[in-house]
Design a protein around this motif. Sequence first.
Motif, PDB file in Angstrom:
ATOM      1  N   ALA C 218     -14.021 -23.791 -68.382  1.00  0.00           N
ATOM      2  CA  ALA C 218     -15.199 -23.155 -68.966  1.00  0.00           C
ATOM      3  C   ALA C 218     -15.709 -22.092 -68.008  1.00  0.00           C
ATOM      4  O   ALA C 218     -15.663 -22.273 -66.786  1.00  0.00           O
ATOM      5  N   GLY C 219     -16.160 -20.960 -68.553  1.00  0.00           N
ATOM      6  CA  GLY C 219     -16.767 -19.930 -67.716  1.00  0.00           C
ATOM      7  C   GLY C 219     -16.003 -18.626 -67.600  1.00  0.00           C
ATOM      8  O   GLY C 219     -16.507 -17.671 -67.017  1.00  0.00           O
ATOM      9  N   LEU C 220     -14.807 -18.540 -68.179  1.00  0.00           N
ATOM     10  CA  LEU C 220     -14.069 -17.270 -68.111  1.00  0.00           C
ATOM     11  C   LEU C 220     -14.516 -16.319 -69.226  1.00  0.00           C
ATOM     12  O   LEU C 220     -14.694 -16.724 -70.369  1.00  0.00           O
ATOM     13  N   GLY C 221     -14.622 -15.047 -68.905  1.00  0.00           N
ATOM     14  CA  GLY C 221     -15.088 -14.055 -69.868  1.00  0.00           C
ATOM     15  C   GLY C 221     -16.453 -13.567 -69.451  1.00  0.00           C
ATOM     16  O   GLY C 221     -17.144 -14.204 -68.644  1.00  0.00           O
ATOM     17  N   GLU C 222     -16.860 -12.441 -69.996  1.00  0.00           N
ATOM     18  CA  GLU C 222     -18.099 -11.806 -69.563  1.00  0.00           C
ATOM     19  C   GLU C 222     -18.963 -11.517 -70.791  1.00  0.00           C
ATOM     20  O   GLU C 222     -18.454 -11.315 -71.883  1.00  0.00           O
ATOM     21  N   VAL C 272     -18.320 -31.648 -70.951  1.00  0.00           N
ATOM     22  CA  VAL C 272     -18.952 -31.325 -72.228  1.00  0.00           C
ATOM     23  C   VAL C 272     -17.846 -30.825 -73.151  1.00  0.00           C
ATOM     24  O   VAL C 272     -17.109 -29.914 -72.798  1.00  0.00           O
ATOM     25  N   VAL C 282     -13.891 -20.151 -77.321  1.00  0.00           N
ATOM     26  CA  VAL C 282     -14.709 -19.068 -76.764  1.00  0.00           C
ATOM     27  C   VAL C 282     -16.054 -19.045 -77.474  1.00  0.00           C
ATOM     28  O   VAL C 282     -16.109 -18.966 -78.701  1.00  0.00           O
ATOM     29  N   GLN C 283     -17.138 -19.110 -76.710  1.00  0.00           N
ATOM     30  CA  GLN C 283     -18.482 -19.039 -77.292  1.00  0.00           C
ATOM     31  C   GLN C 283     -19.304 -18.004 -76.540  1.00  0.00           C
ATOM     32  O   GLN C 283     -19.426 -18.082 -75.316  1.00  0.00           O
ATOM     33  N   ILE C 286     -17.309 -16.335 -73.763  1.00  0.00           N
ATOM     34  CA  ILE C 286     -16.981 -17.069 -72.539  1.00  0.00           C
ATOM     35  C   ILE C 286     -16.288 -18.365 -72.920  1.00  0.00           C
ATOM     36  O   ILE C 286     -16.690 -19.045 -73.871  1.00  0.00           O
ATOM     37  N   SER C 287     -15.241 -18.711 -72.192  1.00  0.00           N
ATOM     38  CA  SER C 287     -14.480 -19.916 -72.512  1.00  0.00           C
ATOM     39  C   SER C 287     -15.351 -21.160 -72.347  1.00  0.00           C
ATOM     40  O   SER C 287     -16.210 -21.218 -71.462  1.00  0.00           O
ATOM     41  N   ASN C 288     -15.122 -22.140 -73.228  1.00  0.00           N
ATOM     42  CA  ASN C 288     -15.938 -23.356 -73.160  1.00  0.00           C
ATOM     43  C   ASN C 288     -15.120 -24.573 -72.743  1.00  0.00           C
ATOM     44  O   ASN C 288     -15.609 -25.702 -72.807  1.00  0.00           O
ATOM     45  N   GLN C 353     -13.923 -14.450 -62.434  1.00  0.00           N
ATOM     46  CA  GLN C 353     -14.869 -15.556 -62.319  1.00  0.00           C
ATOM     47  C   GLN C 353     -14.919 -16.072 -60.895  1.00  0.00           C
ATOM     48  O   GLN C 353     -16.003 -16.398 -60.386  1.00  0.00           O
TER      49      GLN C 353
ATOM     50  N   ALA D   2     -18.515  -5.622 -67.060  1.00  0.00           N
ATOM     51  CA  ALA D   2     -18.819  -6.495 -68.174  1.00  0.00           C
ATOM     52  C   ALA D   2     -19.688  -5.801 -69.212  1.00  0.00           C
ATOM     53  O   ALA D   2     -19.497  -5.952 -70.406  1.00  0.00           O
ATOM     54  N   HIS D 105     -23.493 -21.660 -79.928  1.00  0.00           N
ATOM     55  CA  HIS D 105     -24.149 -20.574 -79.213  1.00  0.00           C
ATOM     56  C   HIS D 105     -23.517 -20.478 -77.818  1.00  0.00           C
ATOM     57  O   HIS D 105     -22.585 -21.223 -77.500  1.00  0.00           O
ATOM     58  N   ALA D 106     -24.071 -19.598 -77.002  1.00  0.00           N
ATOM     59  CA  ALA D 106     -23.506 -19.372 -75.672  1.00  0.00           C
ATOM     60  C   ALA D 106     -24.258 -20.123 -74.578  1.00  0.00           C
ATOM     61  O   ALA D 106     -24.045 -19.869 -73.398  1.00  0.00           O
ATOM     62  N   TYR D 108     -24.115 -23.282 -73.443  1.00  0.00           N
ATOM     63  CA  TYR D 108     -23.286 -24.068 -72.538  1.00  0.00           C
ATOM     64  C   TYR D 108     -22.373 -23.166 -71.707  1.00  0.00           C
ATOM     65  O   TYR D 108     -22.216 -23.361 -70.505  1.00  0.00           O
ATOM     66  N   THR D 109     -21.788 -22.178 -72.342  1.00  0.00           N
ATOM     67  CA  THR D 109     -20.832 -21.343 -71.604  1.00  0.00           C
ATOM     68  C   THR D 109     -21.531 -20.512 -70.526  1.00  0.00           C
ATOM     69  O   THR D 109     -20.970 -20.297 -69.456  1.00  0.00           O
ATOM     70  N   ALA D 112     -22.019 -22.823 -67.718  1.00  0.00           N
ATOM     71  CA  ALA D 112     -20.741 -23.095 -67.058  1.00  0.00           C
ATOM     72  C   ALA D 112     -20.332 -21.915 -66.190  1.00  0.00           C
ATOM     73  O   ALA D 112     -19.752 -22.083 -65.120  1.00  0.00           O
ATOM     74  N   LYS D 113     -20.627 -20.725 -66.650  1.00  0.00           N
ATOM     75  CA  LYS D 113     -20.229 -19.526 -65.926  1.00  0.00           C
ATOM     76  C   LYS D 113     -21.146 -19.257 -64.730  1.00  0.00           C
ATOM     77  O   LYS D 113     -20.671 -18.994 -63.634  1.00  0.00           O
ATOM     78  N   TYR D 114     -22.438 -19.291 -64.966  1.00  0.00           N
ATOM     79  CA  TYR D 114     -23.388 -18.793 -63.974  1.00  0.00           C
ATOM     80  C   TYR D 114     -24.143 -19.894 -63.225  1.00  0.00           C
ATOM     81  O   TYR D 114     -24.777 -19.621 -62.212  1.00  0.00           O
ATOM     82  N   LYS D 243     -15.327 -12.912 -85.242  1.00  0.00           N
ATOM     83  CA  LYS D 243     -14.188 -13.818 -85.046  1.00  0.00           C
ATOM     84  C   LYS D 243     -12.865 -13.214 -85.466  1.00  0.00           C
ATOM     85  O   LYS D 243     -11.811 -13.844 -85.290  1.00  0.00           O
ATOM     86  N   VAL D 311     -25.573 -32.066 -76.610  1.00  0.00           N
ATOM     87  CA  VAL D 311     -25.822 -32.623 -75.275  1.00  0.00           C
ATOM     88  C   VAL D 311     -26.737 -31.659 -74.530  1.00  0.00           C
ATOM     89  O   VAL D 311     -26.852 -30.491 -74.885  1.00  0.00           O
TER      90      VAL D 311
END
Lengths: 357, 357, 357, 357
Positions: C218-222, C272, C282-283, C286-288, C353, D2, D105-106, D108-109, D112-114, D243, D311
């Motif tokens: 999780a976390g890849l992508g911008e 999660v 991807v959400q 960004i990858s989940n 990332q 980005a 939605h974004a 969680y991601t 996870a990213k930040y 999508k 969650v």
Amino acid sequence: MASSTGVLFRVHTFGESHGPELGAIIDGCPPGLPLDEASIQQDLDRRRPGQSRIVSQRQEADRVRIASGVFEGRTTGTPIALLIENGDQRSSDYDDMRTKYRPSHADYTYDAKYGLRDHRGGGRASARETAARVAAGAVARGMLDRHGIEVLAWVSSVSDLELACDPAAVTREAIEATPVRCPDPDVAWSMIQAIEAARKDGDSLGGVVTAVARGVPAGLGEPVFDKLDADLARAMLSLPAAKGFEVGSGFAGTRLRGSEHNDLFYREGARVRTRTNRSGGVQGGISNGEDVILRVAFKPTATVLRPQPTVDQDGNETTLEPRGRHDPCVLPRAAPIVEAQLLLVLADHWLRQRAIR
Amino acid sequence: MASSTGVLFRVHTFGESHGPELGAIIDGCPPGLPLDEASIQQDLDRRRPGQSRIVSQRQEADRVRIASGVFEGRTTGTPIALLIENGDQRSSDYDDMRTKYRPSHADYTYDAKYGLRDHRGGGRASARETAARVAAGAVARGMLDRHGIEVLAWVSSVSDLELACDPAAVTREAIEATPVRCPDPDVAWSMIQAIEAARKDGDSLGGVVTAVARGVPAGLGEPVFDKLDADLARAMLSLPAAKGFEVGSGFAGTRLRGSEHNDLFYREGARVRTRTNRSGGVQGGISNGEDVILRVAFKPTATVLRPQPTVDQDGNETTLEPRGRHDPCVLPRAAPIVEAQLLLVLADHWLRQRAIR
Amino acid sequence: MASSTGVLFRVHTFGESHGPELGAIIDGCPPGLPLDEASIQQDLDRRRPGQSRIVSQRQEADRVRIASGVFEGRTTGTPIALLIENGDQRSSDYDDMRTKYRPSHADYTYDAKYGLRDHRGGGRASARETAARVAAGAVARGMLDRHGIEVLAWVSSVSDLELACDPAAVTREAIEATPVRCPDPDVAWSMIQAIEAARKDGDSLGGVVTAVARGVPAGLGEPVFDKLDADLARAMLSLPAAKGFEVGSGFAGTRLRGSEHNDLFYREGARVRTRTNRSGGVQGGISNGEDVILRVAFKPTATVLRPQPTVDQDGNETTLEPRGRHDPCVLPRAAPIVEAQLLLVLADHWLRQRAIR
Amino acid sequence: MASSTGVLFRVHTFGESHGPELGAIIDGCPPGLPLDEASIQQDLDRRRPGQSRIVSQRQEADRVRIASGVFEGRTTGTPIALLIENGDQRSSDYDDMRTKYRPSHADYTYDAKYGLRDHRGGGRASARETAARVAAGAVARGMLDRHGIEVLAWVSSVSDLELACDPAAVTREAIEATPVRCPDPDVAWSMIQAIEAARKDGDSLGGVVTAVARGVPAGLGEPVFDKLDADLARAMLSLPAAKGFEVGSGFAGTRLRGSEHNDLFYREGARVRTRTNRSGGVQGGISNGEDVILRVAFKPTATVLRPQPTVDQDGNETTLEPRGRHDPCVLPRAAPIVEAQLLLVLADHWLRQRAIR
């Protein structure tokens, strides 16, 4: 790309001298860093005109506001917008500039490039644009500070007045002790007198800013085109009035022999060190852990309060009458701008290095 | 990005000193330009070592082949691959370098950055990589030549031997008349003697290359970060051994007053000209139609044929024994490389300017 | 930029169908990864034509050689050049193409863009260029494999023959079990028969490739423009013959209600997870952590062995006579190419990332 | 990178849903184009929520101001800053979102990213960010309009209600005649009813936007990675809720045979035309002078007014209670956003093509 710099710590600036606002967007700043307007304002205040008699008397409040990218006092990882409103715009000071080309300014070249220009205060070519860079640099400083990297710049010469000092010994306090930002009080005093004399004379002086970055880890910078010192050279020559750049021994080093110039390695505890630092902290384009040291030459301000022959945009020969306010010497204000550029380059390469290992 | 440069005329290089091949890819060269290997070879031959006693005696054939992007003698607009095989690889010359860090080379910094390195001949950090840039520069030269732009570079100082000359008067013939590429035969003769003396002494000399671009139209370069001189500074500092850069009056200009330094405009026929050229052809980062003039400082070659104390990759103090061939002075070969870098920057900005108007 | 992709894991390709060589340069691959030609060759061999009756009978050896960036079996962090010589060039097959525009090929558009073109085999527009991407993708695979990321692509439809399967259950073995690269043997058999029938008929078929990436953290992508799925869409549409892209539920998902479409979160151990995966992993760009799933539509090959009316470069109406070899269906060979593009995008975002946290 | 897009017509955006301001910087817009706030506002007003019962009832004034880059009503060639203040911020609507992850939605991601996020209104992931893109797109529209290029987008399906129409016949008037932006009044009526029903039900619908660009000259786009349709795919998938993407025949085209799918060339006056347009105006990644036609799939809005299990950021299972305002169907507002993205890509490629010939 013209107004962008950096690969990962990426800065975009916008704004003209007399437009409504100017600013910087920072895209790529890591998340979670503490950031508020006050810490940015501190650096901006050092660049601001009107600080003393030896710099321009324009009053620019240069009040920065953070418009995005910060939440509850910390960076979020998304673009940080730093906006600054332009105030005190005496555009009428510049009416003569609408059609006449000021010598050694960018009036003619902007016309040649774009076919039109915002003549007020130099438009986009104005040094006012550097406020945005200083604001961005302050964000980089916040990031680098957490990794033990400190950046300082000072005025090391004004005209033929030169400071001889050990860069390793210079402190922020010594720099800020005088309005000319030369860390030696005696030399500073001579510089201030020279600048005041030039101002009274309607003339201007150039000089050199020296900068040092301490605590830079070995390994920053890339082979070939994106060498650390290559990116620094670009960053410094992108400043208004900059005409030269040196890293380490610079031009003087060309007169030494290899056997004299080489920085010999030795071991200090766990670290590999060099006994001298003619490399200026960069070897093969990559930092070696010693202080990064560079020098930037700034020409004398092109604005002088004397009549100068010139041509106008229709090609007629004419005379430019002296008018308005001017900065007899940009050097004192250039020091914080050089710091900002150095900070931005280091922040970018610091992130780039983290990506690969 | 590390090995790429340019926004529209984009060059990517690859290859190590002792790897199988090195080369450059040019992406963005306009279609329809005549191009063959012979015209590229001409520039490459000027960079090649082994041309005279005063440069390295390595024999590198540096034979370029065009692997893509040219059809029936003309560029197609698609990527042009220029490939050069490495020959004459006496890797055993470099066994000592596998573990010991050569002073003021990139051995230590590559290890610090990557955790490993190709030690043979300096690997990617070797000046050999510049062959790819010279090949790419030759393609840019072909393009710019059609637009009346001419680029020349020469050796203007070696150690403390300095050439005083008018850049406007220098010719290709005068440059190539001596192996040291200094256009004044008397100064050239002194330089050659100095270099030979250094060579015999196992030592090395630095110096300065001056370059000029003639016929550059007004309007090239961008405000702020991508100023023409900023991109030139980056291009020049990205060269091995480069430690300084000046455009126009450079560091010496910092000692003039504004009233002395300003380049006054006048009209010559339909053109706006300046009476002096302390700006070096660039004002506000944009070309003004005068000659673009710059200077690049090169330190003395780090390789000297003398024992030097150093440390190895395990941190042990040791001695580097002199061995192999060396270039007592890179300046003669640096001149064509500086030309290449200048050509690449101009080609890129020439295309960028065509896009907007 | 045209032939470059990626911000940190940066790939540049060059080469035409019938030029001397083609290749890829990878700039930014981390140091220290094991890499040899054999591991790259493995992926290249899956893309190669002539593997079975259902693909083009051209014989391209596609032998890759590593020309730089690898030392003693490990990547050095400097540019990796992958070069492939072109063999078996029956250019005379293409004489008719010199002046006549083949329908739904890039002949006309290249002429419109560049004013000239290398007509042999489609020149730069040929699918042959994808060999370079597959070679580069193999390097990315080597890197991602060490981080537990696995990428697979297969043929999920040919014309109206559709595979219904659970992407999570597909294996490399099942994909490679038949020359059509459809993991279900029964559907594969039907596809092969359909392709053979089209080939006999001188006609061609299109279809869809489905790809999955497993183990993506999780976390890849911008946010905004560089969303992971946006970069994937660009990567896939940059393939010859690609006309459509879907991530997760794609076009079919537009017919669901939000309450049906939402992927509900739950907890599985420390992770999660989502109960369904209509997001395709991807959400918000960004990858989940769920499987990244995408589909790419490929049109039927434009080359058909039937006379077709067309115009030539002088605007004359004429007829294109069928000639040479053709690929009745690109899908089987498209699968490894889709894998390569997916690998390149993931490698780039993986490094991006790592830079920020 | 980005938040940046384009090579020459370069756009940077910033801003969160509930931050102080959002905006776009356009760097590279040619000089001399007429530009004022009113013309940008026109496009912004079409994107704005609160226009009708079928879209979100949030009131966002979305008043744009030009902060730089325009002088006396014309662009200067320097960065154009478009700033929009955020108003009507009912952050308390989002308190539940601070810790709970909304499905699809974004939230969680981003965590996870930040490692942290601005939860208010989705922060940077909010569709509110697209206001900046629409503003930038309006500038591109002004530029392209002068070169005869027209861009239109409309809603071609909502859930399973599909519009069958000839893209060549669609007009701006027909699109804007109904709040759902479907150019057929009968289909529009059905769509509106479906959306209202979904809204009452607390649910949401997805759909498809179709866009066309008319008057695009042949020759735009680049081979390989920067194909026109590849850049369009990236631009469209970078939109929230997108999508899927199709150009020309898209997924449906995969079911045709090559002999049916090929677009045959013929001559019409001085122009080379195709009899059909399954290519969607792009062949080999380069425009062929026919209408560029594409379709973008948007999933049903993730926000639904129903309790959903989820969650929280500590991994606890919990329930998300329905609250606040929601957009039962983003399609009507997506149409002007798709237009903006199409305009930005075309403006960039238009400039890139001018650079090379």
